[in-house]
Design a protein around this motif. Structure first.
Motif, PDB file in Angstrom:
ATOM      1  N   GLY A 160       0.813  -1.222   0.000  1.00 26.07           N
ATOM      2  CA  GLY A 160       0.000   0.000   0.000  1.00 26.07           C
ATOM      3  C   GLY A 160       0.837   1.258   0.000  1.00 26.07           C
ATOM      4  O   GLY A 160       0.531   2.240  -0.701  1.00 26.07           O
ATOM      5  N   THR A 161       1.929   1.254   0.772  1.00 27.52           N
ATOM      6  CA  THR A 161       2.797   2.442   0.824  1.00 27.52           C
ATOM      7  C   THR A 161       3.444   2.717  -0.526  1.00 27.52           C
ATOM      8  O   THR A 161       3.502   3.868  -0.983  1.00 27.52           O
ATOM      9  N   LEU A 162       3.927   1.668  -1.187  1.00 29.76           N
ATOM     10  CA  LEU A 162       4.571   1.869  -2.487  1.00 29.76           C
ATOM     11  C   LEU A 162       3.564   2.293  -3.556  1.00 29.76           C
ATOM     12  O   LEU A 162       3.880   3.105  -4.440  1.00 29.76           O
ATOM     13  N   VAL A 163       2.342   1.750  -3.501  1.00 31.27           N
ATOM     14  CA  VAL A 163       1.307   2.183  -4.460  1.00 31.27           C
ATOM     15  C   VAL A 163       0.985   3.663  -4.275  1.00 31.27           C
ATOM     16  O   VAL A 163       0.857   4.423  -5.256  1.00 31.27           O
ATOM     17  N   LEU A 164       0.850   4.095  -3.020  1.00 30.25           N
ATOM     18  CA  LEU A 164       0.589   5.516  -2.761  1.00 30.25           C
ATOM     19  C   LEU A 164       1.738   6.389  -3.257  1.00 30.25           C
ATOM     20  O   LEU A 164       1.513   7.490  -3.798  1.00 30.25           O
ATOM     21  N   LEU A 165       2.975   5.910  -3.081  1.00 30.00           N
ATOM     22  CA  LEU A 165       4.119   6.682  -3.560  1.00 30.00           C
ATOM     23  C   LEU A 165       4.104   6.804  -5.088  1.00 30.00           C
ATOM     24  O   LEU A 165       4.330   7.893  -5.636  1.00 30.00           O
ATOM     25  N   LEU A 166       3.839   5.704  -5.755  1.00 30.30           N
ATOM     26  CA  LEU A 166       3.813   5.754  -7.228  1.00 30.30           C
ATOM     27  C   LEU A 166       2.690   6.650  -7.726  1.00 30.30           C
ATOM     28  O   LEU A 166       2.848   7.372  -8.722  1.00 30.30           O
ATOM     29  N   ARG A 167       1.554   6.616  -7.073  1.00 30.62           N
ATOM     30  CA  ARG A 167       0.464   7.517  -7.491  1.00 30.62           C
ATOM     31  C   ARG A 167       0.839   8.974  -7.264  1.00 30.62           C
ATOM     32  O   ARG A 167       0.499   9.843  -8.066  1.00 30.62           O
ATOM     33  N   HIS A 168       1.542   9.218  -6.158  1.00 28.80           N
ATOM     34  CA  HIS A 168       1.950  10.602  -5.891  1.00 28.80           C
ATOM     35  C   HIS A 168       2.977  11.084  -6.896  1.00 28.80           C
ATOM     36  O   HIS A 168       3.003  12.271  -7.264  1.00 28.80           O
ATOM     37  N   GLU A 169       3.850  10.179  -7.366  1.00 32.29           N
ATOM     38  CA  GLU A 169       4.898  10.546  -8.315  1.00 32.29           C
ATOM     39  C   GLU A 169       4.527  10.199  -9.761  1.00 32.29           C
ATOM     40  O   GLU A 169       5.391  10.227 -10.637  1.00 32.29           O
ATOM     41  N   GLU A 170       3.253   9.864  -9.996  1.00 32.94           N
ATOM     42  CA  GLU A 170       2.841   9.421 -11.334  1.00 32.94           C
ATOM     43  C   GLU A 170       3.125  10.467 -12.395  1.00 32.94           C
ATOM     44  O   GLU A 170       3.672  10.161 -13.469  1.00 32.94           O
ATOM     45  N   ALA A 171       2.766  11.703 -12.120  1.00 32.86           N
ATOM     46  CA  ALA A 171       2.970  12.769 -13.108  1.00 32.86           C
ATOM     47  C   ALA A 171       4.449  12.970 -13.397  1.00 32.86           C
ATOM     48  O   ALA A 171       4.854  13.145 -14.566  1.00 32.86           O
ATOM     49  N   ALA A 172       5.285  12.914 -12.352  1.00 23.60           N
ATOM     50  CA  ALA A 172       6.713  13.124 -12.550  1.00 23.60           C
ATOM     51  C   ALA A 172       7.320  11.976 -13.345  1.00 23.60           C
ATOM     52  O   ALA A 172       8.207  12.184 -14.188  1.00 23.60           O
ATOM     53  N   VAL A 173       6.837  10.755 -13.118  1.00 22.38           N
ATOM     54  CA  VAL A 173       7.365   9.602 -13.850  1.00 22.38           C
ATOM     55  C   VAL A 173       6.989   9.699 -15.323  1.00 22.38           C
ATOM     56  O   VAL A 173       7.809   9.431 -16.216  1.00 22.38           O
ATOM     57  N   ILE A 174       5.755  10.096 -15.620  1.00 26.70           N
ATOM     58  CA  ILE A 174       5.324  10.219 -17.007  1.00 26.70           C
ATOM     59  C   ILE A 174       6.093  11.334 -17.709  1.00 26.70           C
ATOM     60  O   ILE A 174       6.483  11.212 -18.890  1.00 26.70           O
ATOM     61  N   ALA A 175       6.386  12.413 -16.989  1.00 24.05           N
ATOM     62  CA  ALA A 175       7.083  13.535 -17.599  1.00 24.05           C
ATOM     63  C   ALA A 175       8.561  13.276 -17.793  1.00 24.05           C
ATOM     64  O   ALA A 175       9.258  14.074 -18.447  1.00 24.05           O
ATOM     65  N   THR A 176       9.069  12.172 -17.254  1.00 25.43           N
ATOM     66  CA  THR A 176      10.493  11.865 -17.380  1.00 25.43           C
ATOM     67  C   THR A 176      10.900  11.697 -18.840  1.00 25.43           C
ATOM     68  O   THR A 176      11.994  12.110 -19.258  1.00 25.43           O
ATOM     69  N   GLY A 177      10.019  11.085 -19.634  1.00 24.80           N
ATOM     70  CA  GLY A 177      10.367  10.861 -21.033  1.00 24.80           C
ATOM     71  C   GLY A 177      10.472  12.118 -21.853  1.00 24.80           C
ATOM     72  O   GLY A 177      11.036  12.109 -22.968  1.00 24.80           O
ATOM     73  N   ASN A 178       9.948  13.242 -21.371  1.00 29.29           N
ATOM     74  CA  ASN A 178      10.005  14.497 -22.115  1.00 29.29           C
ATOM     75  C   ASN A 178      11.241  15.317 -21.788  1.00 29.29           C
ATOM     76  O   ASN A 178      11.496  16.334 -22.433  1.00 29.29           O
ATOM     77  N   GLY A 179      11.999  14.921 -20.793  1.00 26.76           N
ATOM     78  CA  GLY A 179      13.160  15.712 -20.393  1.00 26.76           C
ATOM     79  C   GLY A 179      14.446  15.140 -20.943  1.00 26.76           C
ATOM     80  O   GLY A 179      14.469  14.254 -21.796  1.00 26.76           O
ATOM     81  N   THR A 180      15.552  15.651 -20.430  1.00 22.08           N
ATOM     82  CA  THR A 180      16.873  15.178 -20.840  1.00 22.08           C
ATOM     83  C   THR A 180      17.214  13.880 -20.140  1.00 22.08           C
ATOM     84  O   THR A 180      16.544  13.459 -19.180  1.00 22.08           O
ATOM     85  N   VAL A 181      18.276  13.252 -20.634  1.00 21.47           N
ATOM     86  CA  VAL A 181      18.718  11.997 -20.002  1.00 21.47           C
ATOM     87  C   VAL A 181      19.151  12.236 -18.568  1.00 21.47           C
ATOM     88  O   VAL A 181      18.847  11.461 -17.666  1.00 21.47           O
TER      89      VAL A 181
END
Length: 380
Positions: free
Chosen positions: A158-179
């Motif tokens: 449950g803790t890891l699922v909540l963390l991933l949901r909180h960071e979902e937008a940042a994870v998706i936006a990773t592909g748009n940035g630099t390496v």
């Protein structure tokens, strides 16, 4: 029957029982606490060396995404890329490996201590018993382990699922940035996830450590009969010890009676105490006690002394003082030198008077400090 035995085990385990358990490899251990410390050490190493790990991770990405046309058609490219990436990966993971290894070695000292048991390495075919295995599946310990597994799945998942949901937008936006920004974001996410994992596992591990200690002490409790048997095995059978002590006293008394004929005088009380003294001015610094006894033993000393014509001198305070202050084979204390000297002088004068037919000398009455008589002194 097993439940009845556990009900009778009301006494805390003795030091010997716990030591025997350690020799068998039985010490309290918590896998959850160990895992929490290892994860916490690894996350701490990753966060503290983030800049260095970022550089190595960036280099691995660069090797996989950048190469020249010449390198592309070279036979050495795969081997070169793999060896270089492997070195970078090893350098990337060294801090984590070192921290987790130290934590894994240090954890046993927190609960149960370090322990190496040869007996634990020996094969135990009793563990292959299917009936015993089925019984363990429905034991209290199995129920606790199942509960812990469900709690870990619930809380950690449950803790890891909540963390991933909180960071979902940042994870998706990773592909748009630099390496570089993607690598930094990945390391940050891994660090936060590992930290939360270690905290939750640490809470469960702390509770588990308390349970393991309690369960270890519960399993090694003893019945009153086991305590008595262990005490008998450790300290010896009281009856046997008494018999050994009696035999030792008899042998000591026999040796004492063999030395008694060498005495110069026996100071008596007159019936309760008897102390035989020997003095050789060429070999001894002071008179020495060769025999001593009270009541029945004193009577035996008197009989042996009379049989060997050893003078019996009545000096009750001196007899009590000698009996209280001196052990067999010891020289008399300096505080009794003067009193014993008077007695020996009297014995010498008595011998001369007997041989020459002279008048019997007056029996001296040496003054003795009451403190030297100890608990044997007469009440005033």
């Amino acid at each position: 029957m097993a439940e009845g035995e556990n009900e009778d085990r009301t006494e805390q385990a003795s030091e010997k029982r716990l030591e025997d358990a350690r020799e068998k490899g039985e010490v309290p251990r918590s896998r959850d606490l160990s895992g929490a410390l290892v994860v916490l050490a690894g996350v701490s190493a990753m966060l503290s060396s983030g800049s260095m790990m970022y550089a190595h991770a960036r280099q691995i990405y660069r090797l996989g995404l950048s190469y020249s046309r010449t390198d592309l058609f070279s036979d050495r490219l795969p081997l070169h890329a793999l060896s270089t990436a492997g070195r970078e990966a090893v350098a990337l993971m060294v801090p984590i490996f070192a921290a987790t290894a130290i934590a894994a070695l240090a954890e046993p000292m927190l609960l149960g201590g370090l322990n190496f048991s040869v007996q634990a390495l020996q094969p135990n075919f009793g563990r292959l018993d299917p009936i015993a295995g089925v019984a363990k599946m429905f034991s209290l310990n199995s129920l606790v382990e199942l509960s812990k597994s469900l709690l870990k799945l619930l809380f950690i998942g449950g803790t890891l699922v909540l963390l991933l949901r909180h960071e979902e937008a940042a994870v998706i936006a990773t592909g748009n940035g630099t390496v570089g920004s993607g690598i930094a974001q990945m390391l940050t996410l891994l660090g936060n996830a590992g930290l939360l994992f270690a905290v939750v596992l640490g809470v469960i591990g702390g509770v588990d450590a308390v349970w393991q200690r309690f369960d270890y002490n519960r399993r090694h409790r003893m019945t009153k009969q086991e305590q008595r048997d262990e005490h008998k095995d450790t300290d010896g059978n009281p009856e046997l010890k008494g018999r050994i002590r009696q035999v030792a006293q008899q042998l000591s008394r026999r040796r004492m009676m063999q030395e008694l004929p060498k005495a110069d005088v026996v100071v008596v009380n007159p019936t309760h105490f008897a102390v035989a003294l020997k003095y050789d001015e060429n070999r001894m610094r002071a008179p020495r006690v060769v025999a001593k006894g009270a009541d029945v033993v004193a009577q035996q000393i008197r009989l042996v002394a009379s049989a060997h014509r050893i003078p019996l001198v009545e000096a009750p305070p001196l007899a009590r003082a000698l009996y209280a202050t001196t052990h067999l084979g010891q020289e008399i204390p300096a505080a009794l030198y003067a009193a014993v000297a008077q007695i020996l002088a009297y014995v010498y004068q008595l011998k001369q008077a007997t041989e020459q037919g002279a008048p019997i000398p007056v029996l001296p009455k040496p003054e003795i400090d009451p403190e030297l008589q100890g608990r044997y002194r007469e009440p005033q």
